[in-house]
Design an enzyme around this catalytic site. Structure first.
Site, PDB file in Angstrom:
ATOM      1  N   CYS A  71      41.442 -69.553 -85.955  1.00 18.60           N
ATOM      2  CA  CYS A  71      40.462 -69.122 -86.921  1.00 18.60           C
ATOM      3  C   CYS A  71      38.986 -70.174 -86.798  1.00 18.60           C
ATOM      4  O   CYS A  71      39.280 -71.223 -86.600  1.00 18.60           O
ATOM      5  CB  CYS A  71      40.886 -69.147 -88.360  1.00 18.60           C
ATOM      6  SG  CYS A  71      39.916 -68.575 -89.639  1.00 18.60           S
ATOM      7  N   ASP A  73      37.753 -71.265 -89.517  1.00 18.86           N
ATOM      8  CA  ASP A  73      37.976 -72.326 -90.562  1.00 18.86           C
ATOM      9  C   ASP A  73      37.762 -73.629 -90.141  1.00 18.86           C
ATOM     10  O   ASP A  73      38.415 -74.093 -89.165  1.00 18.86           O
ATOM     11  CB  ASP A  73      39.327 -72.172 -91.106  1.00 18.86           C
ATOM     12  CG  ASP A  73      39.436 -72.736 -92.643  1.00 18.86           C
ATOM     13  OD1 ASP A  73      39.466 -74.020 -92.595  1.00 18.86           O
ATOM     14  OD2 ASP A  73      39.583 -72.013 -93.433  1.00 18.86           O
ATOM     15  N   ARG A  75      38.965 -76.362 -91.093  1.00 13.33           N
ATOM     16  CA  ARG A  75      40.198 -77.279 -91.272  1.00 13.33           C
ATOM     17  C   ARG A  75      40.990 -77.298 -89.953  1.00 13.33           C
ATOM     18  O   ARG A  75      42.140 -77.641 -90.054  1.00 13.33           O
ATOM     19  CB  ARG A  75      40.680 -77.012 -92.546  1.00 13.33           C
ATOM     20  CG  ARG A  75      39.785 -77.283 -93.766  1.00 13.33           C
ATOM     21  CD  ARG A  75      40.702 -76.700 -94.942  1.00 13.33           C
ATOM     22  NE  ARG A  75      40.717 -75.195 -94.787  1.00 13.33           N
ATOM     23  CZ  ARG A  75      40.881 -74.261 -95.917  1.00 13.33           C
ATOM     24  NH1 ARG A  75      41.626 -74.853 -97.000  1.00 13.33           N
ATOM     25  NH2 ARG A  75      40.990 -73.018 -95.518  1.00 13.33           N
ATOM     26  N   HIS A 127      46.309 -69.881 -89.619  1.00 13.43           N
ATOM     27  CA  HIS A 127      46.671 -70.954 -90.552  1.00 13.43           C
ATOM     28  C   HIS A 127      46.648 -70.344 -91.940  1.00 13.43           C
ATOM     29  O   HIS A 127      46.253 -69.473 -92.584  1.00 13.43           O
ATOM     30  CB  HIS A 127      45.619 -71.880 -90.703  1.00 13.43           C
ATOM     31  CG  HIS A 127      44.110 -71.167 -91.366  1.00 13.43           C
ATOM     32  ND1 HIS A 127      43.962 -71.613 -92.604  1.00 13.43           N
ATOM     33  CD2 HIS A 127      43.452 -70.391 -90.681  1.00 13.43           C
ATOM     34  CE1 HIS A 127      42.685 -71.242 -92.770  1.00 13.43           C
ATOM     35  NE2 HIS A 127      42.394 -70.392 -91.628  1.00 13.43           N
ATOM     36  N   CYS A 130      44.334 -68.745 -95.264  1.00 12.41           N
ATOM     37  CA  CYS A 130      43.242 -68.209 -94.383  1.00 12.41           C
ATOM     38  C   CYS A 130      42.274 -67.357 -95.336  1.00 12.41           C
ATOM     39  O   CYS A 130      42.985 -66.430 -95.944  1.00 12.41           O
ATOM     40  CB  CYS A 130      43.709 -67.455 -93.156  1.00 12.41           C
ATOM     41  SG  CYS A 130      42.235 -66.710 -92.245  1.00 12.41           S
TER      42      CYS A 130
END
Ligand code: CO
Length: 237
Positions: A71, A73, A75, A127, A130
């Site tokens: 992803c 993202d 993090r 994750h 999400c």
């Protein structure tokens, strides 16, 4: 450059904030940018202190054994999560780690990783928490991204018999995160890129993981594939 800028589009009235706040926001933005530049300098110094030949070695070429499809993202960075270094993981990321059959970007990365770099492992890494998956569970429009998130709505539809029984929203979202990874692993297995590679190689495996951003640990969903045997009669080519 100023002579080619449309004066009307740069009119200050377009942004309705005080000059003081505008100055403060610009300063904050400038600091963020300066930190990136300073961070790069520190990275170079730290790397050279550990190994004076570090960048000479990196510049010589790459031979990663892993392709990470994760992803976007901020993090869930592939190297940090897996304790690997630059040069060890070939990476493709998009919102909610979706592998769409007609995505030329993903397919190009996959083809290059499998057929040129000859990676041994392809990991689809979702994750928990999400935002893309959570948005796909709702009924709100977000704009252009709705077209991308619809692929995850399709995953929900495929597994609605299971998901609709989960009453807790967070648990239902977490399960959809897992099922989305499972379906994207399946989507990769369906591609001619992977199926043809399996006809020629025994050392290529596709895996499905979920990262728990609350603990840092990955969960292996135990859906690893290394042959077309279980693809079913319409997908096996
Ligand atoms: Co995400």
């Amino acid at each position: 450059m100023s002579n080619i800028v449309d004066k009307e589009s740069t009119s200050p009235s377009a942004i309705n904030i005080s000059p003081e706040l505008a100055e403060e926001l610009k300063e904050k933005s400038k600091r963020t940018y300066q930190q990136l530049v300073a961070g790069n300098k520190a990275f170079v110094e730290r790397s050279l202190a550990e190994d004076p030949e570090y960048f000479n070695k990196l510049a010589a070429g790459q031979s990663p054994e892993v392709l990470w499809i994760g992803c976007a993202d901020s993090r869930v960075p592939a190297n940090e999560v897996t304790g690997t270094k630059p040069g060890e993981v070939f990476v493709h990321r998009n919102i909610a780690n979706v592998c769409v059959h007609s995505d030329m970007n993903m397919l190009s990365v996959l083809d290059y990783a499998v057929n040129v770099l000859k990676v041994k492992h392809v990991i689809v890494a979702g994750h928990y928490g999400c935002g893309g998956v959570i948005a796909a569970m709702g009924n709100k429009q977000f704009g252009l991204i709705d077209n991308w998130l619809r692929h995850i709505k399709d995953v929900y539809r495929l597994h609605s018999h299971e998901l609709d029984l989960i009453t807790d929203d967070k648990q239902r979202a977490n399960r959809l995160v897992e099922l989305n990874v499972v379906e994207q692993v399946f989507n990769l297995c369906k591609t001619t890129i992977i199926q043809n590679a399996w006809k020629e190689r025994v050392d290529l495996e596709i895996h499905g993981w979920v990262i728990d951003i609350g603990t840092g640990f990955i969960k292996d969903l135990q859906v690893s594939c290394n042959s077309s045997v279980n693809l079913g009669k319409v997908f096996a080519l």
